[in-house]
Design a protein around this motif. Sequence first.
Motif, mmCIF file in Angstrom:
data_model
loop_
_atom_site.group_PDB
_atom_site.id
_atom_site.type_symbol
_atom_site.label_atom_id
_atom_site.label_comp_id
_atom_site.label_asym_id
_atom_site.label_seq_id
_atom_site.Cartn_x
_atom_site.Cartn_y
_atom_site.Cartn_z
ATOM 1 N N TYR A 1 0.816 -1.202 0.000
ATOM 2 C CA TYR A 1 0.000 0.000 0.000
ATOM 3 C C TYR A 1 0.856 1.262 0.000
ATOM 4 O O TYR A 1 0.511 2.272 -0.626
ATOM 5 C CB TYR A 1 -0.921 0.003 1.226
ATOM 6 C CG TYR A 1 -1.870 1.178 1.248
ATOM 7 C CD1 TYR A 1 -2.883 1.293 0.306
ATOM 8 C CD2 TYR A 1 -1.737 2.176 2.201
ATOM 9 C CE1 TYR A 1 -3.745 2.363 0.322
ATOM 10 C CE2 TYR A 1 -2.595 3.252 2.221
ATOM 11 C CZ TYR A 1 -3.597 3.346 1.283
ATOM 12 O OH TYR A 1 -4.445 4.420 1.289
ATOM 13 N N GLY A 2 1.997 1.224 0.703
ATOM 14 C CA GLY A 2 2.899 2.366 0.664
ATOM 15 C C GLY A 2 3.369 2.669 -0.741
ATOM 16 O O GLY A 2 3.461 3.833 -1.153
ATOM 17 N N VAL A 3 3.669 1.610 -1.523
ATOM 18 C CA VAL A 3 4.041 1.792 -2.924
ATOM 19 C C VAL A 3 2.871 2.383 -3.704
ATOM 20 O O VAL A 3 3.031 3.314 -4.501
ATOM 21 C CB VAL A 3 4.484 0.458 -3.541
ATOM 22 C CG1 VAL A 3 4.665 0.598 -5.053
ATOM 23 C CG2 VAL A 3 5.786 -0.021 -2.912
ATOM 24 N N HIS A 4 1.663 1.855 -3.471
ATOM 25 C CA HIS A 4 0.488 2.317 -4.211
ATOM 26 C C HIS A 4 0.258 3.816 -4.034
ATOM 27 O O HIS A 4 0.092 4.554 -5.009
ATOM 28 C CB HIS A 4 -0.753 1.561 -3.730
ATOM 29 C CG HIS A 4 -0.809 0.145 -4.174
ATOM 30 N ND1 HIS A 4 -1.850 -0.700 -3.860
ATOM 31 C CD2 HIS A 4 0.061 -0.597 -4.912
ATOM 32 C CE1 HIS A 4 -1.620 -1.892 -4.383
ATOM 33 N NE2 HIS A 4 -0.463 -1.851 -5.021
ATOM 34 N N LEU B 1 2.178 6.313 -2.911
ATOM 35 C CA LEU B 1 3.222 7.203 -3.404
ATOM 36 C C LEU B 1 3.274 7.184 -4.929
ATOM 37 O O LEU B 1 3.385 8.240 -5.576
ATOM 38 C CB LEU B 1 4.567 6.797 -2.810
ATOM 39 C CG LEU B 1 5.731 7.776 -2.990
ATOM 40 C CD1 LEU B 1 5.336 9.184 -2.564
ATOM 41 C CD2 LEU B 1 6.943 7.296 -2.206
ATOM 42 N N ALA B 2 3.177 6.002 -5.530
ATOM 43 C CA ALA B 2 3.238 5.911 -6.988
ATOM 44 C C ALA B 2 2.043 6.606 -7.634
ATOM 45 O O ALA B 2 2.191 7.311 -8.640
ATOM 46 C CB ALA B 2 3.291 4.445 -7.413
ATOM 47 N N ARG B 3 0.855 6.433 -7.080
ATOM 48 C CA ARG B 3 -0.326 7.064 -7.675
ATOM 49 C C ARG B 3 -0.293 8.570 -7.517
ATOM 50 O O ARG B 3 -0.760 9.304 -8.402
ATOM 51 C CB ARG B 3 -1.585 6.485 -7.030
ATOM 52 C CG ARG B 3 -1.857 5.050 -7.459
ATOM 53 C CD ARG B 3 -2.966 4.407 -6.659
ATOM 54 N NE ARG B 3 -3.164 3.016 -7.048
ATOM 55 C CZ ARG B 3 -3.953 2.177 -6.418
ATOM 56 N NH1 ARG B 3 -4.619 2.588 -5.345
ATOM 57 N NH2 ARG B 3 -4.080 0.922 -6.830
ATOM 58 N N SER B 4 0.238 9.052 -6.397
ATOM 59 C CA SER B 4 0.355 10.508 -6.228
ATOM 60 C C SER B 4 1.357 11.095 -7.220
ATOM 61 O O SER B 4 1.116 12.162 -7.797
ATOM 62 C CB SER B 4 0.783 10.826 -4.790
ATOM 63 O OG SER B 4 -0.208 10.415 -3.872
ATOM 64 N N LEU B 5 2.464 10.396 -7.443
ATOM 65 C CA LEU B 5 3.416 10.833 -8.466
ATOM 66 C C LEU B 5 2.781 10.783 -9.853
ATOM 67 O O LEU B 5 2.993 11.682 -10.672
ATOM 68 C CB LEU B 5 4.658 9.945 -8.429
ATOM 69 C CG LEU B 5 5.646 10.200 -7.285
ATOM 70 C CD1 LEU B 5 6.632 9.045 -7.176
ATOM 71 C CD2 LEU B 5 6.395 11.509 -7.507
ATOM 72 N N HIS C 1 2.992 6.506 -17.224
ATOM 73 C CA HIS C 1 2.518 5.137 -17.469
ATOM 74 C C HIS C 1 3.199 4.157 -16.517
ATOM 75 O O HIS C 1 2.555 3.267 -15.946
ATOM 76 C CB HIS C 1 2.792 4.754 -18.922
ATOM 77 C CG HIS C 1 2.384 3.358 -19.260
ATOM 78 N ND1 HIS C 1 1.116 2.870 -19.025
ATOM 79 C CD2 HIS C 1 3.092 2.318 -19.803
ATOM 80 C CE1 HIS C 1 1.044 1.608 -19.420
ATOM 81 N NE2 HIS C 1 2.223 1.248 -19.883
ATOM 82 N N PHE C 2 4.490 4.342 -16.299
ATOM 83 C CA PHE C 2 5.235 3.463 -15.399
ATOM 84 C C PHE C 2 4.692 3.574 -13.970
ATOM 85 O O PHE C 2 4.450 2.554 -13.305
ATOM 86 C CB PHE C 2 6.717 3.835 -15.430
ATOM 87 C CG PHE C 2 7.560 3.062 -14.460
ATOM 88 C CD1 PHE C 2 7.998 1.783 -14.760
ATOM 89 C CD2 PHE C 2 7.903 3.615 -13.238
ATOM 90 C CE1 PHE C 2 8.767 1.070 -13.854
ATOM 91 C CE2 PHE C 2 8.674 2.908 -12.331
ATOM 92 C CZ PHE C 2 9.098 1.628 -12.640
ATOM 93 N N GLY D 1 1.440 1.809 -9.307
ATOM 94 C CA GLY D 1 0.363 2.075 -8.359
ATOM 95 C C GLY D 1 -0.647 0.952 -8.258
ATOM 96 O O GLY D 1 -1.476 0.950 -7.339
ATOM 97 N N ASP D 2 -0.619 -0.013 -9.183
ATOM 98 C CA ASP D 2 -1.515 -1.171 -9.144
ATOM 99 C C ASP D 2 -0.777 -2.454 -8.782
ATOM 100 O O ASP D 2 -1.299 -3.551 -8.968
ATOM 101 C CB ASP D 2 -2.203 -1.353 -10.496
ATOM 102 C CG ASP D 2 -3.161 -0.207 -10.808
ATOM 103 O OD1 ASP D 2 -3.759 0.333 -9.864
ATOM 104 O OD2 ASP D 2 -3.295 0.144 -11.997
#
Length: 402
Positions: A196-199, A201-205, A323-324, A329-330
């Motif tokens: 979830y931490g990856v999700h 941060l990645a989605r916010s970026l 895209h990356f 984020g998923d």
Amino acid sequence: MAEHTGTRPRPAGAPGRGRAARLRQWLGRALSGSGQERHAVVFVGKSTLAATAAWAVAYHVLQAESAAFAPFSAVLMLQVTVYQSVWHSLRYVAAVAAGVAVQLVFGFLFGTGLATFALVAATAATIGRWRRLGSEGAQVGTAAYFAFSTFVSAASGLERLSQLGEIIELVALGCGIGVLVNVLVLPPLRYRSAEYGVHVLARSLCDLMSDMYPALRQGQLDEDSAARWRDRAARLGPLVSQAQSSVDLARESGVYNPRRVLRRQVGRRAFSGYQAVIDALERVTYQVGSMTRSLTQCPRDGDGPEHGEFFRRYGDLLAALTHFTRLLGDLDEDRLDEQIPRLCSAAEEAGEQCRGLAGYAQDSLPLADPARPYGILLAEATRLMEEAQYTCDVLQRTVASP
């Protein structure tokens, strides 16, 4: 292709429409994503529910005179995990009980004079430094001061005992309601994991870069847009801290979570991989922040058509990185085998865009000129591409490890 590199004139009423559009974008991200906007909405909702429930019980059911202690305590207990909420609530109740006890003892022994208050304050501050109370140590003094005020205003010794006991009762009630809301309403135990931490941060970026690259492609870089991107990048800092703590919180939740026996034991391998991924995303976040600061210093007139072409290519690179990060984020630890090839393909696409950008900039722009940020922007783009490739390498090693 013609590029417009200057600042476009703004028609009357444009600032209002711009704010309305940004509000719609914020609401869209809050409803559909898992970034900081969604966190804000969830926290407001849970805080409102916890505070209202605590006030209803304290004021309408118990008819307490100091009912505000209950909702105040309930909101404080909305910690990032159920585990932390429980331990914070226990320390908080202990701190409040200690502060009330200090006032109770000194009040009955020495009365309500100024010297007594000074003695209460000094003793409470000393107890508050006890490391077992952690961050709740400051509440010893706060509780002692409120208790002193209550003690002074009470008419009799029996009333003083009753009201001081009520403070502890209301704090315990509020803590219990806060923990209960945290458990039953979108429990953060389900959220707070390395994955979830990856999700988040990645989605916010991804959200930030998805707003940046169309403007750069179309030559619509202006001071207001660059300043908004810079401010949004700066607000990613707390998410980085949350993501870094998510690995430890996930391990912590696994140790104390009775549901762990019902889950497949894949956490150990995933945690080691996700820690490195979060480290890479932290570096990406700081690079994006540096990039947005450089964009605010970029000249608007540029260096002719080469200026516009540079930013068009820069937008293409950010589109590939968007895209990356959307794929990242998923990320699902149960589907890494099928997701990693797509991630690596997206990282390779970002690498191709970066190499094309670097070749064009080296041939066409004054990269060594300190008055123009082209060289800095190119270096930041290269680092972003390298972090994307590194993230793929980390995940590949995680899947390959026994």
